[in-house]
Scaffold this active site. Structure first.
Site, PDB file in Angstrom:
ATOM      1  N   TYR A 112       1.060  -0.956   0.158  1.00 15.99           N
ATOM      2  CA  TYR A 112       0.181   0.326   0.355  1.00 15.99           C
ATOM      3  C   TYR A 112       0.994   1.185   0.198  1.00 15.99           C
ATOM      4  CZ  TYR A 112      -3.896   2.942   1.806  1.00 15.99           C
ATOM      5  OH  TYR A 112      -4.955   3.989   1.412  1.00 15.99           O
ATOM      6  N   LYS A 209     -11.561  -2.090   4.358  1.00 18.41           N
ATOM      7  CA  LYS A 209     -11.440  -2.721   2.815  1.00 18.41           C
ATOM      8  C   LYS A 209     -12.615  -3.701   3.498  1.00 18.41           C
ATOM      9  CE  LYS A 209      -8.742   0.255   2.293  1.00 18.41           C
ATOM     10  NZ  LYS A 209      -7.824   0.167   2.244  1.00 18.41           N
TER      11      LYS A 209
HETATM   12  C1  LIG Z   1      -6.755   1.192   2.677  1.00  9.25           C
HETATM   13  C2  LIG Z   1      -5.206   0.038   2.971  1.00  9.25           C
HETATM   14  C3  LIG Z   1      -4.625   0.570   3.619  1.00  9.25           C
HETATM   15  C4  LIG Z   1      -4.889   2.183   4.947  1.00  9.25           C
HETATM   16  O1  LIG Z   1      -5.821   1.233   5.618  1.00  9.25           O
HETATM   17  P1  LIG Z   1      -6.733   2.614   5.822  1.00  9.25           P
HETATM   18  O2  LIG Z   1      -7.918   2.407   6.754  1.00  9.25           O
HETATM   19  O3  LIG Z   1      -6.963   4.105   4.476  1.00  9.25           O
HETATM   20  O4  LIG Z   1      -5.657   3.927   6.588  1.00  9.25           O
HETATM   21  C5  LIG Z   1      -3.411  -0.085   4.431  1.00  9.25           C
HETATM   22  N1  LIG Z   1      -3.403  -1.536   3.544  1.00  9.25           N
HETATM   23  C6  LIG Z   1      -3.880  -2.247   2.672  1.00  9.25           C
HETATM   24  C7  LIG Z   1      -3.171  -2.858   2.147  1.00  9.25           C
HETATM   25  C8  LIG Z   1      -4.578  -1.197   2.232  1.00  9.25           C
HETATM   26  O5  LIG Z   1      -5.778  -1.595   1.349  1.00  9.25           O
END
Ligand SMILES: *Cc1c(COP(=O)(O)O)cnc(C)c1O
Length: 395
Positions: A112, A209
């Site tokens: 990320y 997510k």
């Molecule tokens: C979105 C995401 C993050 C960060 O998460 P947030 O809730 O946006 O802070 C970290 N790792 C992965 C793989 C992500 O898709």
């Protein structure tokens, strides 16, 4: 109320973390309070000393947050979990807890974007050295290990290249060298991949997510294997301060109940879309763990219970063609984030992975034309029809 550890995973999704509350509600109440009244001053003092169990202040502990943390620990098969304000709070809390000046971290190249940026711009300020490797080749991890390596940080499948790292092999390498393995399990969720089974030490997620799944919460979680690590992390989270709040905890906990069936639908929808794209004459390449063309297809079969809902691909016309596609979709939505019920499409090089810089993107295999698709749980015919009409706009 105890639900037992031997329930099937989909039953656990419905019941995990739910305790006994006044009036017998079947879901945890939202304890929307910042602070908790003490019975008298001796009670307050005893709570602070840790002599009695109870609640003091929501940054430290809150029953609604606790319920979600218990659920996540159970679903990942860990000891305890820590609810964080975002995935990035989970990442930063973990790395701040595990690393100090003079230490070294080995990290997957394809992670990320802000995780890469956090390591390169913030940890580096505090004297932590980093090496980014193609962790899908375990020997690259081994080569990067140094006497001061304390953490091997892996994202698998990696965002957005979908590269798959062999967690068992990497855990063996890290442990032999006295380092801990941290896995970002956001792309799979515990419904499809349970990293603790393969020997890793810490599992974290962006709960924004798949775990929440409804694109209406930002949250994160760290799951640990033992009490010592839990207390260490809790101390850091208390002082770092990036805790989740009770209302968002309630929403994520509600989302977890359907995690298993949502993931099933994400998987069912995504394979035919990946196959469609792979056969399409305007598509240059597709990466999806369920395609035999995926270079780590076999590792995926060993590690995953399903292939997930994330696809990356590039069109023959590169970014220019991708731009037409993104501007022409009507049903799929042009937005970052992923893992929600709705299908989302985005362009990592100009969006989620912009801050990494062109050089790091190139090294990680994030081409300028790469398009990332997060396949939702709609009817797959509607998603395919939308992609079809948008692809037809490209000459
Ligand atoms: C979105 C995401 C993050 C960060 O998460 P947030 O809730 O946006 O802070 C970290 N790792 C992965 C793989 C992500 O898709």
């Amino acid at each position: 109320m105890s639900h037992g550890k031997n329930l099937q995973f989909d039953s656990k999704c419905v019941h995990a973390g739910i305790g006994d509350y006044e009036f017998g509600p079947v879901v945890p109440p939202i304890y929307q309070t910042s602070t908790f009244r003490f019975k008298d001053s001796a009670h307050g003092a005893a709570l602070f000393k840790g002599e009695v169990d109870g609640y003091i202040y929501t940054r430290m502990k809150n029953p609604t947050i606790k319920a979600l943390e218990n659920a996540m620990a159970e679903l990942e098969g860990g000891h305890k979990a820590l609810g964080c304000a975002s995935g990035m709070s989970a990442v930063s809390t973990t790395l701040i807890a595990l690393l100090k000046s003079g230490d070294h971290i080995v990290c997957s190249k394809s992670v990320y974007g802000p995780t890469n940026t956090f390591i390169n711009t913030i940890l580096s300020k505090f004297g932590v050295e980093a090496t980014f490797v193609d962790s899908e080749f375990a020997e690259e991890v081994e080569k990067a290990m140094k006497p001061n390596t304390k953490v091997v940080y892996v994202e698998t499948p990696g965002n957005p290249t979908m590269s798959i790292t062999d967690l068992e092999a990497v855990s063996k390498i890290a442990h032999k060298n006295g380092a801990l393995v941290v896995v970002d399990n956001t792309f799979m969720s515990p419904a499809l991949q349970q990293p603790f089974v393969f020997g890793v030490d810490i599992v974290l997620h962006s709960m924004t997510k798949f775990l929440n799944g409804h694109a209406d919460v930002v949250g994160g979680v760290v799951v640990v294997k033992d009490e010592e690590m839990y207390l260490k992390m809790r101390k850091v989270l208390n002082q770092h301060g990036g805790v989740i709040d009770p209302f968002n905890s309630f929403l994520v906990h509600r989302g977890l109940k359907t995690l298993s069936i949502r993931m099933q639908r994400h998987c069912e929808n995504t394979l035919p879309i990946a196959e469609y794209l792979e056969k399409h004459p305007k598509v240059k390449w597709v990466r999806f763990p369920g395609l035999k063309s995926h270079p780590q297809y076999e590792i995926g079969l060993k590690q995953h219970k399903g292939h997930g809902g994330m696809i990356s691909f590039e069109l023959n016309g590169g970014y220019k063609a991708g731009e037409i596609l993104m501007n022409s979709v009507r049903f799929c939505q042009l937005a970052v984030s992923l893992g929600g019920v709705e299908t989302l499409i985005q362009h990592p090089a100009s969006m989620t992975h912009l801050t990494m810089g062109e050089e790091a993107r190139k090294a990680a295999g994030i081409t300028e034309g790469l398009i990332r698709l997060s396949v939702g749980i709609e009817n797959v015919k509607d998603i395919l029809a939308d992609l079809e009409q948008a692809l037809a706009k490209i000459s």
